[in-house]
Scaffold this active site. Structure first.
Site, PDB file in Angstrom:
ATOM      1  N   THR A   1      74.762 -33.920  99.821  1.00 58.86           N
ATOM      2  CA  THR A   1      74.889 -34.031 101.272  1.00 58.86           C
ATOM      3  C   THR A   1      73.493 -34.233 101.829  1.00 58.86           C
ATOM      4  O   THR A   1      72.633 -33.365 101.704  1.00 58.86           O
ATOM      5  CB  THR A   1      75.538 -32.776 101.880  1.00 58.86           C
ATOM      6  OG1 THR A   1      76.835 -32.611 101.306  1.00 58.86           O
ATOM      7  CG2 THR A   1      75.665 -32.913 103.387  1.00 58.86           C
TER       8      THR A   1
ATOM      9  N   LYS B   1      71.024 -26.231 105.455  1.00 58.81           N
ATOM     10  CA  LYS B   1      70.485 -27.596 105.360  1.00 58.81           C
ATOM     11  C   LYS B   1      71.453 -28.610 105.941  1.00 58.81           C
ATOM     12  O   LYS B   1      71.079 -29.466 106.753  1.00 58.81           O
ATOM     13  CB  LYS B   1      70.185 -27.920 103.891  1.00 58.81           C
ATOM     14  CG  LYS B   1      69.718 -29.338 103.608  1.00 58.81           C
ATOM     15  CD  LYS B   1      70.836 -30.266 103.118  1.00 58.81           C
ATOM     16  CE  LYS B   1      71.376 -29.845 101.776  1.00 58.81           C
ATOM     17  NZ  LYS B   1      72.386 -30.811 101.256  1.00 58.81           N
TER      18      LYS B   1
ATOM     19  N   LYS C   1      80.744 -36.554 105.836  1.00 56.75           N
ATOM     20  CA  LYS C   1      80.490 -35.194 105.332  1.00 56.75           C
ATOM     21  C   LYS C   1      79.942 -34.297 106.435  1.00 56.75           C
ATOM     22  O   LYS C   1      80.260 -33.101 106.502  1.00 56.75           O
ATOM     23  CB  LYS C   1      79.508 -35.242 104.152  1.00 56.75           C
ATOM     24  CG  LYS C   1      79.155 -33.859 103.567  1.00 56.75           C
ATOM     25  CD  LYS C   1      80.385 -33.119 103.057  1.00 56.75           C
ATOM     26  CE  LYS C   1      80.048 -31.687 102.624  1.00 56.75           C
ATOM     27  NZ  LYS C   1      79.220 -31.606 101.419  1.00 56.75           N
TER      28      LYS C   1
END
Length: 291
Positions: free
Chosen positions: A100, A243, A175
């Site tokens: 990701t 993150k 995502k």
């Protein structure tokens, strides 16, 4: 790509990557592996995967290269530079970043790869450690239809919901939609369990009722039981979720969009990490709600 004559180079064998790589080996693919900590690849190596000492060495001998690393800066390091994938992969190689990461970085990789006649897809996944082990990950891809179709047999080994969302970067944007949804949901799941306990209810029985109704979600079905059991082992790390949410927040701000739910979740997860839970699973969020 048929498994009998396709060599897959796999970079990154953490919680998710290890199971994904194992499933590919079990499906008959020849696998070469590189990861910063060789010990993390021990099970794969014991089962016949070939160890490569550098990214460059791995890239030179693979037909398809899959990366599943931690952060955008790790993706940069793996793909670019004289020892990176793009300088060492053969023409015609397909490179698939399943980390990701930032949509802009996915586009950068795609363009740099195209200049060398290398084909790039961004294909982040969702489903956690359970989905990785069971080969049922949702795979969200960005790139060219022809290349997506070419590697679909590989995706079918590790995932069950596999959709090409658009051009390069589209997989990463999808995502981020996924992570934005989970961000607020995790707050709700945590609050619901604590509420059930404070109300004198058996939270497991409560889950039996609410997981099948309108409140149902993957997090409620898979992570809430871990919360109740006090199992905070990482299926997905707090630090990696921070993150992801940070990237999503930055992307939303670039589009001039307000995301109050995402902002609150990011704030709470940062607080959780500061309390020493960065390497715990995301279900550890519930610890902030106990008092």
């Amino acid at each position: 790509m048929e498994n009998m004559d396709t060599t897959i180079g796999f970079i990154g064998t953490g919680v998710m990557g290890k199971s994904m790589a194992e499933n590919l080996m079990n499906a008959g693919y020849t696998l070469s592996v590189y990861t910063r900590t060789k010990e993390k690849a021990k099970l794969l190596l014991d089962n016949g995967a070939a160890w490569k000492n550098t990214v460059a060495e791995l890239a030179k001998g693979a037909d398809v290269i899959i990366s599943m690393v931690g952060y955008p800066q790790d993706v940069e390091a793996v793909y670019f530079g004289e020892n990176g994938i793009l300088e060492n992969a053969r023409e015609g190689t397909v490179v698939i970043d399943m980390t990701t990461s930032k949509p802009a970085l996915a586009k950068k990789i795609y363009q740099a790869a195209a200049e060398k006649n290398i084909h790039a897809l961004d294909a982040p996944v969702s489903g956690g450690d359970v989905g990785a082990k069971n080969g049922t990950l949702a795979i969200m891809a960005g790139g060219d239809q022809e290349i997506f179709d070419q590697v679909l047999p590989i995706f079918n080994v590790i995932g069950s919901e596999i959709i090409l969302q658009g051009e390069a970067g589209a997989g990463q944007h999808t995502k981020l939609c996924n992570q934005i949804t989970i961000a607020s949901n995790m707050i709700g799941v945590s609050e619901a369990i604590v509420y059930a306990k404070k109300a004198g209810l058996d939270p497991t029985r409560v889950l039996d009722s609410i997981t099948t109704g309108a409140a149902g979600s993957w997090s409620l079905s898979n992570l809430a039981p871990r919360m109740i059991q006090g199992d905070y082992a990482p299926g997905f790390y707090v630090k990696h979720f921070i993150k992801d949410m940070t990237i999503a927040l930055e992307s939303a701000e670039e589009m001039g969009m307000s995301t109050p739910g995402l902002s609150l979740s990011l704030k709470l997860y940062k607080e959780l990490a500061e309390k020493g839970e960065a390497d715990s699973g995301t279900q550890a969020l519930i610890k902030l709600f106990y008092n």
